[in-house]
Design an enzyme around this catalytic site. Structure first.
Site, mmCIF file in Angstrom:
data_model
loop_
_atom_site.group_PDB
_atom_site.id
_atom_site.type_symbol
_atom_site.label_atom_id
_atom_site.label_comp_id
_atom_site.label_asym_id
_atom_site.label_seq_id
_atom_site.Cartn_x
_atom_site.Cartn_y
_atom_site.Cartn_z
ATOM 1 N N ASP A 320 0.839 -1.202 0.000
ATOM 2 C CA ASP A 320 0.000 0.000 0.000
ATOM 3 C C ASP A 320 0.876 1.254 0.000
ATOM 4 O O ASP A 320 2.032 1.204 0.436
ATOM 5 C CB ASP A 320 -0.837 -0.039 1.287
ATOM 6 C CG ASP A 320 -2.134 0.720 1.156
ATOM 7 O OD1 ASP A 320 -2.356 1.350 0.121
ATOM 8 O OD2 ASP A 320 -2.936 0.665 2.112
ATOM 9 N N GLU A 377 -3.932 4.707 -6.832
ATOM 10 C CA GLU A 377 -4.889 5.197 -5.834
ATOM 11 C C GLU A 377 -5.187 6.673 -6.094
ATOM 12 O O GLU A 377 -4.346 7.387 -6.626
ATOM 13 C CB GLU A 377 -4.277 5.127 -4.431
ATOM 14 C CG GLU A 377 -3.895 3.759 -3.980
ATOM 15 C CD GLU A 377 -3.483 3.770 -2.506
ATOM 16 O OE1 GLU A 377 -4.093 3.011 -1.761
ATOM 17 O OE2 GLU A 377 -2.584 4.531 -2.112
#
Ligand code: C2E
Ligand code: CA
Ligand code: CA
Length: 428
Positions: A320, A377
């Site tokens: 992430d 993202e």
């Protein structure tokens, strides 16, 4: 060279709808007399009160010091100037808080302006409204000024103070009352606009304060044993939702769940996690655990062992927030990730900012050369989407596609937005 030019009485109209900078003082810092005259003209059209001028950073500081008792609303400065340049002036303004707002302009490489934008990222109170390339257009200048008016501390009334962080006692109680729920944000395949999966993002359904984001509670949970119970509670609900969607006849979706640094380093937690999934009957391949590199680095050997176990059991693993923190190619290559999620700091506005684009491209190269799926993202604009698609990014997640939503809304959203997403991907 300093000059003080009052605006003409005719242009200084005051109406109910007048912008909040009406009548305020502004300082223009620009070495070229012609350019300075042009900027002064624009500011007059915008009804600024008193327009001060300076030919470089040193002169600007002298003007600001003499005006210290009555603060300047805006400094509009060029970047390239003899004497003190715009970067140095910006540093001084930032340290000494000499002006409420700042706009920096340049005729040169946008990389230079990006340095200024990055200073503002590190300092929320800096007052930078933005940067502009020459020739400055009235419309883009007005847009930046409106942004300043909306800012807390700008002309608009101050924003409400942030909600206080929850205490551990409150969080323990919320957990037993089952007030934490996952919301789901879609991840879309860029090639065809299909829904590939969703990320579960925790929300607190607070009985008095409404729906609260993780910013209100995640930091308090971090480092405390309650985090394990919190994650398992969320995973339990995710498993129930996956089974429910399967019954609805939804195409197979992967669901990504965020694990904290403590979760990742705790062998006992990983055992409990795998036992929960096994008991539910959900296939491990339906789940992706998201971890940040900082979490991995915190207790490297335990984290690597646990990641190995999760991969062996058939789960997906995502890195992430790639690009911030210490993310390195070496580190990424030695962990058994199946997915690379590029942080939104390198996705938003990558088309305008060369340094963001450089990080974005090298992250995509890294993912592609290691054969892992790449996810961008924070995709917020069609421009972001097009750039990512041209660069060969696999999946996109962000407000352009959908905000995180309650589980019950997902089926309706898929039906409603299928066409829009296919059109975005250029299939239709
Ligand atoms: P994250 O894992 O990086 O999640 C993405 C965050 O970006 C989410 O914020 C999401 O709502 C937001 N986001 C998505 N698209 C956009 C966009 O286009 N623009 C912008 N500006 N933001 C976008 P959220 O839900 O507030 O979560 C914040 C962070 O809290 C997450 O960041 C994650 O680190 C953490 N978190 C959330 N749920 C959990 C959880 O169940 N467990 C743990 N340990 N952490 C969680
Ligand atoms: Ca995440
Ligand atoms: Ca992230």
């Amino acid at each position: 060279m300093m000059n003080t030019l009052p605006t003409s009485a005719a242009s200084a109209t005051t109406t109910a709808a007048a912008p909040c900078w009406n009548g305020r003082r502004v300082l223009v810092v620009e070495d070229s007399v012609v350019q300075r005259g042009y900027l002064v003209g624009l500011l007059r059209q915008l009804n600024f009160g008193q327009i001060l001028e300076a030919g470089d950073g040193n002169e600007a500081l002298r003007v600001l010091e003499t005006c210290a008792e009555k603060p300047i609303y805006l400094v509009l400065t060029d970047l390239e100037m003899p004497g003190m340049d715009g970067i140095e002036l910006t540093c001084q303004l930032r340290e000494r808080r000499l002006a409420e707002n700042l706009i920096v302009i340049s005729a040169r490489d946008p990389r230079l302006l990006e340095i200024i934008e990055n200073m503002a990222c590190e300092d929320d109170d800096f007052g930078l409204l933005g940067t502009l390339l020459k020739p400055v257009q009235l419309e883009s200048l007005t847009q930046l000024l409106c942004k300043g008016a909306d800012r807390p501390g700008g002309c608009a009334p101050a924003a409400a103070p942030p909600l206080p962080q929850a205490t551990l006692e409150e969080l323990a109680q919320a957990l037993t009352r089952r007030e934490f729920v996952p919301y789901f944000q879609p991840k879309i395949a860029m090639q065809n606009g299909h829904l590939k999966g969703v990320e579960a993002l925790a929300r607190w359904k607070h009985p008095q304060r409404g729906t609260l984001s993780p910013a209100h509670f995640i930091d308090t949970l971090e480092g405390h044993p309650l985090m394990a119970d919190f994650t398992l509670e969320l995973v339990q609900q995710v498993l129930e939702r996956i089974l429910g969607w399967q019954q609805h006849g939804l195409p197979p979706l992967t669901v990504s769940v965020n694990l904290s640094a403590d979760n990742l380093a705790d062998r006992g937690f990983i055992d409990r996690l795998m036992a929960r999934v096994a008991a539910s009957g959900v296939a491990p391949a339906s789940l992706v655990w998201e971890v940040t590199e900082t979490s991995v680095m915190r207790q490297l050997s335990q984290a690597l062992t646990n990641m190995g176990r999760l991969r062996l059991a058939g789960y997906g693993l995502a890195m992430d927030d790639f690009g911030i923190g210490y993310s390195s190619m070496q580190q990424f290559a030695r962990c058994p990730f199946t997915e690379l999620k590029i942080d939104r700091a390198f996705v938003n506005g990558a088309a305008q900012w060369p340094n963001r684009l450089m990080v974005l491209k090298s992250a995509l190269d890294l993912g592609q050369s290691l054969g892992v799926a790449t996810v961008a993202e924070g995709v917020e604009t069609v421009e972001d989407w097009k750039l990512l698609r041209d660069l060969g990014c696999d999946m996109a997640q962000g407000y352009l596609l959908a905000k995180p939503m309650p589980a019950e809304e997902l089926v309706g959203w898929i039906r409603q937005d299928r066409r829009r997403l296919r059109a975005l991907a250029g299939v239709e």
